[in-house]
Write a protein that holds these residues in place. Structure first.
Motif, PDB file in Angstrom:
ATOM      1  N   UNK A  73       3.030  73.758   3.382  1.00  0.00           N
ATOM      2  CA  UNK A  73       3.979  72.552   2.445  1.00  0.00           C
ATOM      3  C   UNK A  73       2.599  71.511   2.002  1.00  0.00           C
ATOM      4  N   UNK A  74       2.866  71.332   0.730  1.00  0.00           N
ATOM      5  CA  UNK A  74       2.123  70.172   0.261  1.00  0.00           C
ATOM      6  C   UNK A  74       2.746  68.916  -0.268  1.00  0.00           C
ATOM      7  N   UNK A 100       6.791  66.720  -3.923  1.00  0.00           N
ATOM      8  CA  UNK A 100       5.986  67.758  -3.462  1.00  0.00           C
ATOM      9  C   UNK A 100       5.138  68.399  -4.574  1.00  0.00           C
ATOM     10  N   UNK A 101       3.878  68.862  -4.221  1.00  0.00           N
ATOM     11  CA  UNK A 101       3.278  69.439  -5.317  1.00  0.00           C
ATOM     12  C   UNK A 101       3.355  71.132  -4.850  1.00  0.00           C
ATOM     13  N   UNK A 102       3.471  72.095  -5.925  1.00  0.00           N
ATOM     14  CA  UNK A 102       3.550  73.342  -5.690  1.00  0.00           C
ATOM     15  C   UNK A 102       2.263  73.884  -5.150  1.00  0.00           C
ATOM     16  N   UNK A 232      11.753  67.101   8.073  1.00  0.00           N
ATOM     17  CA  UNK A 232      11.171  68.675   7.893  1.00  0.00           C
ATOM     18  C   UNK A 232      10.431  68.871   9.064  1.00  0.00           C
ATOM     19  N   UNK A 233      10.147  70.021   9.716  1.00  0.00           N
ATOM     20  CA  UNK A 233       9.106  70.421  10.665  1.00  0.00           C
ATOM     21  C   UNK A 233       7.913  70.649   9.813  1.00  0.00           C
ATOM     22  N   UNK A 234       6.652  69.774  10.273  1.00  0.00           N
ATOM     23  CA  UNK A 234       5.432  70.037   9.889  1.00  0.00           C
ATOM     24  C   UNK A 234       4.600  70.869  10.393  1.00  0.00           C
TER      25      UNK A 234
END
Length: 282
Positions: A73-74, A100-102, A232-234
């Protein structure tokens, strides 16, 4: 420690910076710099105890890659500097602004920035990025720092027309190919005494536009990690870019945007520098 990756894109090898500022190859110790390595306490302890002079010296690598591989994830935080919010004419957020960034936007710190087709409002943002070191879910602010592996420089390259004028979703203007340079290295948190007191700067063609500090952050790194972990789970290796100080192109009077051939240089105290050239799309 300062961990990095070097070599052809997609074939990068892991490395570490020694006390003299030289690159030493880590290929005999780890397969890559990624979340699996960062979450492995034994491996991290081994890296810290290495006699770096026994590792192969890397002379003038052709390319430095993004400092972290296999990012799941970014995530980014918008309007996180009080002075940048004022520059943008927007109120200070009551909660972190999240987008978010892809991950396909991730690139090396000195790779070219590719101007997307139909782009005419290409912009820059020097940012402090957090790299997660272990799985974080519903963590408190007090314990959040223990989930951080380290920090790196990020240029949150943005296409403002795509971001702000083509619907309500920012991601279109944030996630284009090459829009996420990371590095040059991941600096483990033990070498960053206070991530909220780091000078940061950015220049375009030798002119300084951003000259700020993380001390004007609205939401500090531990707060951001705790906040995001509620939704969200990081995972180890996830990247969180934490916002930018004033001086972006959109904030100039009148606005100034990047053109092909422009050279961007940026850096953050203790975390290194980046240099990119804007090029036309393929």
């Amino acid at each position: 420690m300062k961990l990095l990756r070097y070599g052809i894109k997609g074939q990068e090898k892991p490395a570490i910076i020694d006390d003299n500022g030289d690159l030493r190859c880590l290929s005999a110790i780890i397969s890559d710099v990624n979340g699996t390595v960062l979450a492995d306490k034994k491996t991290m302890l081994k890296l810290r105890s290495l006699d770096l002079t026994t590792l192969a010296l890397i002379q003038s690598p052709d390319r430095i890659g993004a400092c972290i591989a296999d990012v799941g994830k970014f995530i980014c935080i918008g309007l996180n500097y009080a002075d940048h919010a004022a520059e943008s004419g927007m109120p200070i957020p009551q909660e972190p602004e999240v987008f978010s960034k892809f991950t396909s936007s991730i690139s090396g710190p000195n790779d070219n920035i590719i101007m997307p087709r139909n782009s005419h409002k290409l912009d820059w943002e020097v940012e402090l990025a957090i790299v997660i070191g272990r799985k974080a879910s519903y963590v408190s602010t007090d314990e959040a720092e223990s989930y951080i592996a380290g920090y790196c420089v990020c240029n949150d390259v943005s296409e403002r027309n795509f971001q702000l004028e083509r619907g309500s979703q920012w991601d279109k203007g944030k996630g284009c190919d090459s829009f996420g340079p990371l590095g040059p290295y991941l600096v483990t948190k033990d070498e960053v005494s206070d991530p909220t007191k780091l000078k940061m700067w950015l220049e375009v063609n030798g002119k300084r536009y951003q000259n700020g500090s993380t001390n004007t952050m609205i939401f500090q790194p531990a707060t951001i990690v705790s906040y995001l972990s509620q939704f969200t789970t990081l995972e180890p290796g996830d990247v969180i870019s934490t916002g930018t100080p004033p001086g972006v192109g959109l904030g100039q009077q009148p606005p100034i945007y990047l053109e092909q051939g422009d050279v961007i240089e940026l850096g953050i105290e203790s975390l290194g520098t980046q240099k990119q050239t804007v090029v036309s799309p393929k």
